[in-house]
Structures are given as C-alpha cells and as structure tokens.
Design a protein around this motif. Structure first.
Motif: not given
Length: 179
Positions: A25-39, A4-11
């Motif tokens: 705790p949010l926001p996630l500084a310089n991280l983007q969530p990767v959890q859950g795929f819709s396609a 669940a705590n899988t992130f990629a670098p990003g804004p």
C-alpha cells in the motif's frame, strides 16, 4: 535477483502513485524503492558495481518523491557452474558487502547549484512546484556532495568510454528513450 520488495531508508515515496500494487500500500513511509536499475558501472572492487535506480513508480507523473540515487551492490551471478543469482548491498566507498541498502551504500543525487540547465524535483520547495503538494525533501548533507559529484563523473566517463569504444569498433549501441 533483487526482490521486488527491496527498499532503502529515505523520505516517504509513492505519494503520487495511487493505491499501490504487489501487496505494497502506498505511500511507503520512510522508504525509497531500490528495484530496477537503469545504469551500472564498475564499483570500488572488481566484484562490486555502482547502480542507478529507475524512476520509482513507472512514470514521471507519479514518481517525483522517488529519489534518484546511486547504490553500491555486489551480485552473486548465477551461472552454469553455480552462484545464487542474488544481489547484496555494498559499501559505496569500499565495495564490502552490507546487510541491506542504506546510508553506507547510497548517494542521493541532486543539483543544488542548477548546473544541469533545467529544474529537477529536488530544486523545488514542493513536489511538482505546487504549494499544495508535500515539501520536497532536503538536499544531501554537504559531506555527500563530493561523493555525489564523483559518482556522476564516473557514470559520465563510463558512458562516454562505452560509446567511443563501440563507435571505434563499428558496433551500434542502443539508447534509452528520453536518454
């Protein structure tokens, strides 16, 4: 399994999602969530896949800063004969396994020429088109446009083929709400 705590670098993401959950705790500084795929579609190798993430934090109203991305991934399927059941990042062009999700495994989607016919968050200067909100992050670098458009074409073609195949065989298919 993708933790669940899988992130990629990003804004920074989660600026509109409240206090956070799951020890994040949010926001996630310089991280983007990767959890859950819709396609999910076949990737550049037989054991890799191109996956599109869900909308971020569960609702449109709190997920504007969760970027719509395509990631390359290599699952190690857990079956009766073995496998770890884990998912690893892969190079989006070659399918080779990587140590984590990042620039080599990611294409960020946007619509700078507004071909979709409706505005998306990436089209605005500020999130939710409100000058009081933070600035929307810049569009992808020009070098990523061809890869991004190729990814969209592959996703579109895969969906059309699947629908045509199921229709020809008389099978029904489910459609995601809003999609």
């Amino acid at each position: 399994m993708l933790p669940a705590n899988t992130f990629a670098p990003g804004p920074t993401s989660g600026q509109f999602a409240g206090a956070g959950a799951g020890g994040n705790p949010l926001p996630l500084a310089n991280l983007q969530p990767v959890q859950g795929f819709s396609a999910m579609l076949q990737g550049p190798t037989p054991d890799s896949y191109l996956v599109m993430t869900d909308n971020g934090f569960g609702a449109i109203g709190n997920s504007a800063d969760a970027l719509l991305r395509i990631y390359a991934a290599v699952p190690d399927w857990h079956t009766a004969t073995g496998g770890s059941g884990t998912v690893r990042a892969a190079n989006i062009g070659t399918g080779a396994a990587l140590s984590g999700f990042g620039p080599g495994s990611t294409v960020t989607l946007s619509d700078p020429n507004r071909l979709l016919g409706y505005a998306i968050q990436a089209d605005y200067t500020n999130y939710y088109d409100n000058a009081a909100n933070p600035l929307v992050d810049p569009a992808p670098e020009p070098a990523n446009y061809a890869l991004m458009l190729g990814g969209l074409a592959v996703l579109s073609l895969g969906v059309r083929r699947r629908r045509a195949s199921k229709a020809a065989s008389g099978q029904a298919y489910a459609r995601c709400p809003g999609g």
